[in-house]
Write a protein that holds these residues in place. Sequence first.
Motif, mmCIF file in Angstrom:
data_model
loop_
_atom_site.group_PDB
_atom_site.id
_atom_site.type_symbol
_atom_site.label_atom_id
_atom_site.label_comp_id
_atom_site.label_asym_id
_atom_site.label_seq_id
_atom_site.Cartn_x
_atom_site.Cartn_y
_atom_site.Cartn_z
ATOM 1 N N PHE A 149 34.208 36.356 31.561
ATOM 2 C CA PHE A 149 35.209 37.184 32.018
ATOM 3 C C PHE A 149 36.628 36.575 31.127
ATOM 4 O O PHE A 149 37.207 35.472 31.521
ATOM 5 C CB PHE A 149 35.602 37.089 33.479
ATOM 6 C CG PHE A 149 34.700 37.999 34.212
ATOM 7 C CD1 PHE A 149 35.104 39.368 34.613
ATOM 8 C CD2 PHE A 149 33.479 37.703 35.030
ATOM 9 C CE1 PHE A 149 34.399 40.138 35.250
ATOM 10 C CE2 PHE A 149 32.842 38.364 35.807
ATOM 11 C CZ PHE A 149 33.081 39.623 35.985
ATOM 12 N N SER A 150 37.057 37.140 30.128
ATOM 13 C CA SER A 150 38.048 36.825 29.397
ATOM 14 C C SER A 150 39.496 37.070 29.901
ATOM 15 O O SER A 150 40.332 36.361 29.491
ATOM 16 C CB SER A 150 38.024 37.449 27.927
ATOM 17 O OG SER A 150 38.047 38.748 28.181
ATOM 18 N N LYS A 151 39.404 38.007 30.842
ATOM 19 C CA LYS A 151 40.834 38.344 31.481
ATOM 20 C C LYS A 151 40.700 38.959 32.685
ATOM 21 O O LYS A 151 39.482 39.699 33.084
ATOM 22 C CB LYS A 151 41.459 39.304 30.834
ATOM 23 C CG LYS A 151 42.961 39.641 31.121
ATOM 24 C CD LYS A 151 43.731 40.715 30.560
ATOM 25 C CE LYS A 151 43.854 40.159 29.058
ATOM 26 N NZ LYS A 151 44.939 41.277 28.377
ATOM 27 N N THR A 152 41.275 38.359 34.060
ATOM 28 C CA THR A 152 41.135 38.812 35.420
ATOM 29 C C THR A 152 42.306 38.721 35.985
ATOM 30 O O THR A 152 42.583 38.193 37.032
ATOM 31 C CB THR A 152 40.204 37.644 36.248
ATOM 32 O OG1 THR A 152 40.660 36.459 35.965
ATOM 33 C CG2 THR A 152 38.594 37.713 35.491
ATOM 34 N N ASP A 153 43.366 39.442 35.331
ATOM 35 C CA ASP A 153 44.561 39.594 35.879
ATOM 36 C C ASP A 153 44.768 41.026 36.585
ATOM 37 O O ASP A 153 43.918 41.963 36.370
ATOM 38 C CB ASP A 153 45.767 39.910 34.600
ATOM 39 C CG ASP A 153 45.573 38.742 33.698
ATOM 40 O OD1 ASP A 153 45.442 37.329 34.435
ATOM 41 O OD2 ASP A 153 46.213 38.574 32.745
ATOM 42 N N TYR A 154 45.627 40.997 37.664
ATOM 43 C CA TYR A 154 46.133 42.275 38.250
ATOM 44 C C TYR A 154 47.320 42.192 38.980
ATOM 45 O O TYR A 154 47.884 41.028 39.148
ATOM 46 C CB TYR A 154 44.919 42.486 39.423
ATOM 47 C CG TYR A 154 45.184 41.653 40.655
ATOM 48 C CD1 TYR A 154 45.658 42.205 41.910
ATOM 49 C CD2 TYR A 154 44.716 40.061 40.640
ATOM 50 C CE1 TYR A 154 45.943 41.337 43.202
ATOM 51 C CE2 TYR A 154 44.863 39.301 41.915
ATOM 52 C CZ TYR A 154 45.389 40.052 42.921
ATOM 53 O OH TYR A 154 45.740 39.316 44.189
ATOM 54 N N THR A 155 47.912 43.127 39.184
ATOM 55 C CA THR A 155 49.288 43.151 39.969
ATOM 56 C C THR A 155 49.030 43.817 41.282
ATOM 57 O O THR A 155 48.558 44.871 41.382
ATOM 58 C CB THR A 155 50.367 44.109 39.213
ATOM 59 O OG1 THR A 155 50.626 43.413 37.860
ATOM 60 C CG2 THR A 155 51.647 43.897 39.912
#
Length: 513
Positions: A149-155
């Motif tokens: 998982f290279s990116k696990t961002d959320y708003t």
Amino acid sequence: MNKIIIWLIASLFSLMFSFVHAQALSSKIVDSVTHEPIPYVTVQLKKKGVITNEEGRFSFLLDQNISETDSLFISCIGYASIGKPLNEFSENVIFLSPKAIELNAVIVTNKNYSAEEIIDLVKDNLEGNYNTRLSKKRLFLRDSYFQNFSKTDYTFLKSTIKELNKKFLDSVLRTLPKKSSYYTEILCDLYINNEDDSQKMGLIKASELYDKSKELDYTKLEEKFNEIINSNIKRDSYFKVKSGLFGTKIDGEDFDEIFESKVDSTDATALKNELEEKKKKEEERKTNFAKYRKRAIVGMMKGLFFMEDTHLNFIHKSRKYNFSITDFTYMGEDAVYILDFEPKGSADYKGRLFINADDFAIIRLDYENVKPLKKFNLLGISMNQYLGKGKMIFNKSTNTKYDLRYLEQEDGTRVGIRRPLKIIEKNKNVKGKNKQNELSVKLDMATVGVNKHEIIVFDTEPISKTAYDTFIENNTVLPTYMPSYNPEFWKGYTIIEPNQAIREFTSAEEIAK
């Protein structure tokens, strides 16, 4: 896991050389000049063979029919072959010497062909050079899967369910492993009938090597989700899942499992039904494991470069590629042309072909993609199949045609999601506004997955139509789980030697012990 949970989670994360008591022969083959290990060397004993792994290692099972005076043959393109009795191998490492190239001898005994003429001769002899008869193959498959998982961002935007808050979602992200690896190995007999495009498989033994403790984290996560859902969602609700421009309605019956009552252990009928259901699921798992593995193997076999429907088109559609002769060498006593190829325009692959100068059979090929094989990017969802490479090695059988000895495929895909997501609970039986609850987030996730498949064929024997028809599949073998690599599991069997990453694999639960 019920579908609402699946939706939510998917959106959020969208040699030593010796004779041992078991009669196994193990060694490492290296270049006599550079002392570097030599991968993909063919090691053959009494018409059965193995291939060294990328570290030059091999292991060969010696059955009771093998004696110390039987000869072991070792051959590799570009090296002088070795053939001598087993009892004459006394060193811990086997050295192969690079073979001097006698260019004049090759040119004199063969017409001075151009690269294009050689490819035309390959095509002319394609049908006669490779066995497509009814056959039984003893083979070993190793699947290696890696995910990152290279990116696990959320708003976090909104949630009307108190427990389903940013703190909880952050804990979910922390639970997810950022990197994971998974290995599956199977030994089987594959029965191939190319005439009616059908295959059968006899599964002998299988293993799975991965970190099961990470799977337990998913179980705990599911339990927590179920607790939240049970406490906050009404029985006759339905759901709207919205992501950007699109909305999907999921009816309440899809979530019946959320509200299933617990089985009363004092209710004999209910307990019996539960046990029968578990037994049924176990049988389905056995069947599905074998079916999936057979489908994977058969799919790889259909992708061989000489098959009609292969995606490797550099022979069938050679006009799309440029070919050049780069060298001559030897495989044993056979002269071999080495040709490189690259796409002229929009073709997908580049690579190298090793072609027997006598019968114009491709005895080895290496290829890799030069551009993404598939790409998709629409409304915040992206997919890029950025990697597609492989290797094929063939050896000549007793009928002078060639059989597959080794097959390797490696595929890599990047997947991303960057868009808003809303899950809205509605209930038509509630007076007033039927909107009950809502979870709203903005996702920015990306993952990379790489899958490497390796097949080694130890033995190929022709069979009759009667033998094929009378063989009945009974694939009830399930893989044995290993939390760390156990060299004893395959003791008594010939396999592809594991590389260093597999030998050193240890799960978190083993480290904690």
